[in-house]
Design a protein around this motif. Structure first.
Motif, PDB file in Angstrom:
ATOM      1  N   VAL A 155      59.516  36.678  15.197  1.00 13.98           N
ATOM      2  CA  VAL A 155      58.943  36.037  15.699  1.00 13.98           C
ATOM      3  C   VAL A 155      57.935  34.897  15.225  1.00 13.98           C
ATOM      4  O   VAL A 155      57.941  33.520  15.206  1.00 13.98           O
ATOM      5  CB  VAL A 155      59.428  36.228  17.334  1.00 13.98           C
ATOM      6  CG1 VAL A 155      58.407  34.880  18.366  1.00 13.98           C
ATOM      7  CG2 VAL A 155      59.882  36.811  17.641  1.00 13.98           C
ATOM      8  N   LEU A 156      56.711  35.556  15.239  1.00 13.21           N
ATOM      9  CA  LEU A 156      55.520  34.826  14.761  1.00 13.21           C
ATOM     10  C   LEU A 156      56.371  33.976  13.532  1.00 13.21           C
ATOM     11  O   LEU A 156      55.746  33.391  13.067  1.00 13.21           O
ATOM     12  CB  LEU A 156      54.584  35.769  14.791  1.00 13.21           C
ATOM     13  CG  LEU A 156      54.057  36.232  16.128  1.00 13.21           C
ATOM     14  CD1 LEU A 156      53.364  37.417  15.323  1.00 13.21           C
ATOM     15  CD2 LEU A 156      53.212  35.588  16.832  1.00 13.21           C
ATOM     16  N   CYS A 157      56.768  35.151  12.448  1.00 16.67           N
ATOM     17  CA  CYS A 157      56.736  34.289  11.163  1.00 16.67           C
ATOM     18  C   CYS A 157      58.077  33.754  11.064  1.00 16.67           C
ATOM     19  O   CYS A 157      57.485  32.383  10.253  1.00 16.67           O
ATOM     20  CB  CYS A 157      56.558  35.488   9.828  1.00 16.67           C
ATOM     21  SG  CYS A 157      55.221  36.377   9.910  1.00 16.67           S
ATOM     22  N   GLU A 158      58.900  33.968  11.235  1.00 18.37           N
ATOM     23  CA  GLU A 158      59.843  33.120  11.353  1.00 18.37           C
ATOM     24  C   GLU A 158      59.994  31.870  12.189  1.00 18.37           C
ATOM     25  O   GLU A 158      60.831  30.812  11.962  1.00 18.37           O
ATOM     26  CB  GLU A 158      61.621  33.862  11.144  1.00 18.37           C
ATOM     27  CG  GLU A 158      61.085  35.467  10.122  1.00 18.37           C
ATOM     28  CD  GLU A 158      61.834  34.181   8.953  1.00 18.37           C
ATOM     29  OE1 GLU A 158      61.682  33.409   8.259  1.00 18.37           O
ATOM     30  OE2 GLU A 158      60.681  35.082   7.813  1.00 18.37           O
ATOM     31  N   TRP A 159      60.696  32.052  13.660  1.00 19.43           N
ATOM     32  CA  TRP A 159      60.473  31.471  14.331  1.00 19.43           C
ATOM     33  C   TRP A 159      58.868  30.296  14.640  1.00 19.43           C
ATOM     34  O   TRP A 159      58.795  29.147  14.823  1.00 19.43           O
ATOM     35  CB  TRP A 159      60.787  31.441  15.556  1.00 19.43           C
ATOM     36  CG  TRP A 159      62.101  32.593  15.722  1.00 19.43           C
ATOM     37  CD1 TRP A 159      62.963  32.028  14.709  1.00 19.43           C
ATOM     38  CD2 TRP A 159      62.443  33.064  16.374  1.00 19.43           C
ATOM     39  NE1 TRP A 159      64.226  32.840  14.776  1.00 19.43           N
ATOM     40  CE2 TRP A 159      64.449  33.658  16.177  1.00 19.43           C
ATOM     41  CE3 TRP A 159      62.861  34.017  17.528  1.00 19.43           C
ATOM     42  CZ2 TRP A 159      64.656  34.434  16.851  1.00 19.43           C
ATOM     43  CZ3 TRP A 159      63.213  33.818  18.478  1.00 19.43           C
ATOM     44  CH2 TRP A 159      64.826  34.489  17.957  1.00 19.43           C
ATOM     45  N   GLU A 160      57.501  30.429  14.623  1.00 19.42           N
ATOM     46  CA  GLU A 160      56.760  30.508  15.476  1.00 19.42           C
ATOM     47  C   GLU A 160      55.699  29.477  13.510  1.00 19.42           C
ATOM     48  O   GLU A 160      54.777  28.972  13.681  1.00 19.42           O
ATOM     49  CB  GLU A 160      55.780  31.138  15.780  1.00 19.42           C
ATOM     50  CG  GLU A 160      55.804  31.540  16.924  1.00 19.42           C
ATOM     51  CD  GLU A 160      56.715  30.398  17.491  1.00 19.42           C
ATOM     52  OE1 GLU A 160      56.033  28.744  18.426  1.00 19.42           O
ATOM     53  OE2 GLU A 160      57.793  29.740  18.469  1.00 19.42           O
ATOM     54  N   GLY A 161      56.110  30.336  12.365  1.00 20.88           N
ATOM     55  CA  GLY A 161      55.785  29.879  11.167  1.00 20.88           C
ATOM     56  C   GLY A 161      54.906  30.667  11.044  1.00 20.88           C
ATOM     57  O   GLY A 161      53.662  29.424  10.287  1.00 20.88           O
ATOM     58  N   LEU A 162      54.265  30.945  11.625  1.00 15.65           N
ATOM     59  CA  LEU A 162      52.842  31.871  10.933  1.00 15.65           C
ATOM     60  C   LEU A 162      52.914  32.067  10.061  1.00 15.65           C
ATOM     61  O   LEU A 162      53.754  32.958   9.163  1.00 15.65           O
ATOM     62  CB  LEU A 162      52.422  32.721  12.249  1.00 15.65           C
ATOM     63  CG  LEU A 162      51.236  32.122  13.482  1.00 15.65           C
ATOM     64  CD1 LEU A 162      52.078  31.169  14.224  1.00 15.65           C
ATOM     65  CD2 LEU A 162      50.724  33.502  13.907  1.00 15.65           C
ATOM     66  N   SER A 163      51.285  32.518   9.025  1.00 13.04           N
ATOM     67  CA  SER A 163      51.432  33.109   7.927  1.00 13.04           C
ATOM     68  C   SER A 163      51.352  34.348   8.590  1.00 13.04           C
ATOM     69  O   SER A 163      51.562  35.005   9.145  1.00 13.04           O
ATOM     70  CB  SER A 163      50.761  32.477   6.329  1.00 13.04           C
ATOM     71  OG  SER A 163      49.357  32.871   7.293  1.00 13.04           O
ATOM     72  N   GLN A 164      52.185  35.441   7.240  1.00 16.41           N
ATOM     73  CA  GLN A 164      51.332  36.468   6.916  1.00 16.41           C
ATOM     74  C   GLN A 164      49.643  37.146   8.328  1.00 16.41           C
ATOM     75  O   GLN A 164      49.616  37.556   8.415  1.00 16.41           O
ATOM     76  CB  GLN A 164      52.327  37.385   6.159  1.00 16.41           C
ATOM     77  CG  GLN A 164      53.267  37.429   5.533  1.00 16.41           C
ATOM     78  CD  GLN A 164      54.105  38.250   4.845  1.00 16.41           C
ATOM     79  OE1 GLN A 164      53.300  38.645   3.867  1.00 16.41           O
ATOM     80  NE2 GLN A 164      55.475  37.349   3.991  1.00 16.41           N
ATOM     81  N   ALA A 165      49.433  35.809   6.892  1.00 17.15           N
ATOM     82  CA  ALA A 165      47.686  36.715   7.121  1.00 17.15           C
ATOM     83  C   ALA A 165      47.570  36.511   9.352  1.00 17.15           C
ATOM     84  O   ALA A 165      46.583  37.104   9.403  1.00 17.15           O
ATOM     85  CB  ALA A 165      46.865  35.525   6.117  1.00 17.15           C
ATOM     86  N   GLU A 166      47.774  35.072   9.213  1.00 13.76           N
ATOM     87  CA  GLU A 166      47.836  34.828  10.388  1.00 13.76           C
ATOM     88  C   GLU A 166      48.196  35.992  11.726  1.00 13.76           C
ATOM     89  O   GLU A 166      47.768  36.494  12.785  1.00 13.76           O
ATOM     90  CB  GLU A 166      48.464  33.716  11.136  1.00 13.76           C
ATOM     91  CG  GLU A 166      47.580  31.835  10.699  1.00 13.76           C
ATOM     92  CD  GLU A 166      48.222  30.924  10.300  1.00 13.76           C
ATOM     93  OE1 GLU A 166      47.544  30.012  10.528  1.00 13.76           O
ATOM     94  OE2 GLU A 166      49.234  31.102  10.451  1.00 13.76           O
ATOM     95  N   ALA A 167      49.760  36.048  11.166  1.00  8.47           N
ATOM     96  CA  ALA A 167      50.532  37.140  12.042  1.00  8.47           C
ATOM     97  C   ALA A 167      50.153  38.577  11.791  1.00  8.47           C
ATOM     98  O   ALA A 167      49.438  39.193  12.986  1.00  8.47           O
ATOM     99  CB  ALA A 167      51.982  37.968  11.365  1.00  8.47           C
TER     100      ALA A 167
END
Length: 197
Positions: A155-167
């Motif tokens: 949800v965070l990386c694929e749907w919300e577009g956060l970077s892996q560092a932000e996630a």
């Protein structure tokens, strides 16, 4: 005149909020409320809980407004609050299982998992449109069935577009931890969605 950077807008709003301008909270809720709700919906699979915790996220943001640093980005900070609230709600649900009236009555619930951001809005024919809807339903169902820790990174990386560092910041883990979860989630999804690939 160029539009201001979204992060800079957030920082200004947080400064105003910390200085006592409560209208800044309304601006933040308008800018980020839909994304926070979508995130919570993906994590909790329940529209009522997602709405409740989206509101609670902004209550917590308001209470913590003085702790926001000018160098921080608001989105990861906000998603951290929302994700922690979702984790608490999921733990509470495990300790207090319930059966909904809808399930007893045999009524279908609306699909709580949001469509992926790249959802095509039109198809060239009714058959293509039906195939697209079936494929999206299969993806939603597969993501909803993931364990919570894997669903969070999807949800965070694929749907919300956060970077892996932000996630990683949001989830309180390392970038390697996020990479590992994403890898496992993608393997599971690839296996479950094999007929659609």
């Amino acid at each position: 005149m160029s539009t201001p950077d979204p992060d800079e807008l957030d920082r200004r709003s947080m400064q105003r909020l910390a200085a006592g301008d409560d209208a800044a909270l309304d601006e933040l809720m308008e800018r980020h409320g839909p994304a926070v709700y979508r995130l919570l919906l993906g994590l909790l699979q329940n529209p009522e809980d997602a709405l409740d915790l989206a509101q609670e996220t902004f209550v917590r943001l308001y209470r913590a407004r003085a702790r926001f640093r000018r160098t921080d980005r608001l989105v990861p900070w906000l998603y951290t609050i929302a994700t922690n609230l979702a984790r608490n709600r999921l733990r509470w649900r495990q300790r207090h299982p319930t059966i909904s009236w809808e399930s007893l009555a045999g009524e279908d619930r609306a699909d709580p998992v949001p469509a992926t951001p790249s959802t095509p809005q039109t198809a060239s024919s009714p058959a293509d449109q039906l195939m697209t809807e079936e494929r999206l339903e299969a993806v939603r169902r597969a993501v909803a069935e993931l364990p919570a820790s894997l669903r969070e990174v999807v949800v965070l990386c694929e749907w919300e577009g956060l970077s892996q560092a932000e996630a990683a910041t949001v989830l309180g883990t390392t970038v390697k931890g996020v990479e590992s979860r994403l890898y496992r989630a993608r393997q599971i999804l690839r296996a479950r969605l094999q007929p659609w690939l």
